[in-house]
Design a protein around this motif. Structure first.
Motif: not given
Ligand code: C2E
Ligand code: MG
Ligand code: MG
Length: 285
Positions: A113, A117, A122, A283
């Motif tokens: 994850q 991201w 992100v 997010a």
């Protein structure tokens, strides 16, 4: 034969409910054993069918509200039972040893994850994962984590490990060695559910734990009694004096947050800030 079978069932129950205790056989002993066996079968199948996922809960700076980190919490969705709460299956997973494979999935998913991201652009904050003492046997966590970090090209500074206060007490040697190995990797260590076990703050400092997560029970008491504030205050000042930072778990009200700021608690986590949520929702926070 029947006597032996029943004695054995009672013994098994005593072992799985926490050892060092006696249990008498009753008709419910068989029912509970059957329910446990069924759940265990479901759990084994869940590993094959990949029914696990992670939810994430933000941990924010108590004053500024800035997102500092998030906790990965495992979720199990069974096709017919629906969501099974961690409180129901983690103890069984620990008793059966299945926690080692579940833990590996959690570590891999958290690292995957973080990588996703990063690909999506992100801004990254560290993710903390919960580990059970059973996972520590024979260096399991350190090995699994190192492999996942390399596989997903994630730096160790983005992973933090939470271990409950009570888990740090039992047979110490394995756990101490693993904690040291994790620290050497650059992973921050959190004491989870602090206040529910019997460790001393000086012992935690000796173990070089970085963060103290104070159990929700203490947060709940904050607004209920003067003693509640006094307890929390004492934990915060001692933790700070020993170089640890303090997180309040289970913050549910504005009032609790205000008191925590006043007490100089560093970080907060709880429904008042945000509930645990799937990665897609995370997010946009
Ligand atoms: P924990 O590590 O102390 O996690 C915090 C628990 O409190 C989570 O429950 C979270 O959903 C809940 N919580 C957060 N904020 C609030 C609040 O404001 N009010 C209330 N009432 N509850 C709040 P969850 O997800 O059900 O997990 C329960 C426990 O199961 C965790 O406690 C942790 O010990 C264990 N667990 C969860 N995921 C894993 C995992 O991947 N591996 C292992 N070994 N254990 C896990
Ligand atoms: Mg935790
Ligand atoms: Mg906790």
């Amino acid at each position: 034969d029947e006597l032996m079978r029943r004695a054995d069932a009672a013994m098994y129950e005593a072992k799985t409910t926490g050892r060092d205790m006696a249990r008498f056989y009753s008709a419910e002993t068989d029912q509970r054993a059957l329910a446990r066996q069924t759940l265990e079968q479901h759990l084994r199948r869940a590993l094959e069918r990949e029914e696990f996922s992670l939810h994430y809960q933000p941990r924010v700076d108590a004053r500024s509200g800035e997102l500092l980190s998030m906790e990965a919490l495992v979720r199990w969705r069974h096709p017919t039972l629906g969501m099974v709460a961690p409180g129901e299956f983690i103890p069984l997973a620990e008793a059966t040893g299945l926690i080692v494979r579940i833990g590996e999935i959690v570590i891999d998913k958290a690292c995957a994850q973080l990588a996703a991201w990063r690909e999506a652009g992100v801004a990254l904050v560290p993710v903390s994962i919960n580990v059970s003492p059973k996972q520590f046997l024979r260096g399991g966590v350190q090995r699994q984590l190192s492999a996942a970090l390399v596989k997903h090209r994630v730096p160790a500074s983005l992973i933090e490990v939470e271990i409950t206060e009570s888990a740090m007490m039992g047979d110490q040697d394995d756990i101490l060695a693993e904690l040291a190995a994790l620290r050497a990797l650059g992973v921050k260590l959190h004491v989870d559910d602090f206040g529910t076990g019997y460790s001393s703050l000086s012992q935690l400092q000796r173990l070089k734990m970085d963060v103290l997560k104070v159990d929700r029970a203490f947060t709940t008491e904050l607004a209920n009694s003067k003693e509640g504030k006094v307890f929390f205050q004492a934990i915060v000042s001692m933790a700070h004096a020993l170089g640890m930072s303090v997180v309040a778990e289970g913050v549910e009200t504005e009032e609790q947050l205000a008191i925590l700021r006043h007490l100089d608690c560093n970080e907060v986590q709880g429904y008042y800030i945000a509930r645990p949520m799937p990665a897609q929702e995370m997010a946009v926070v």
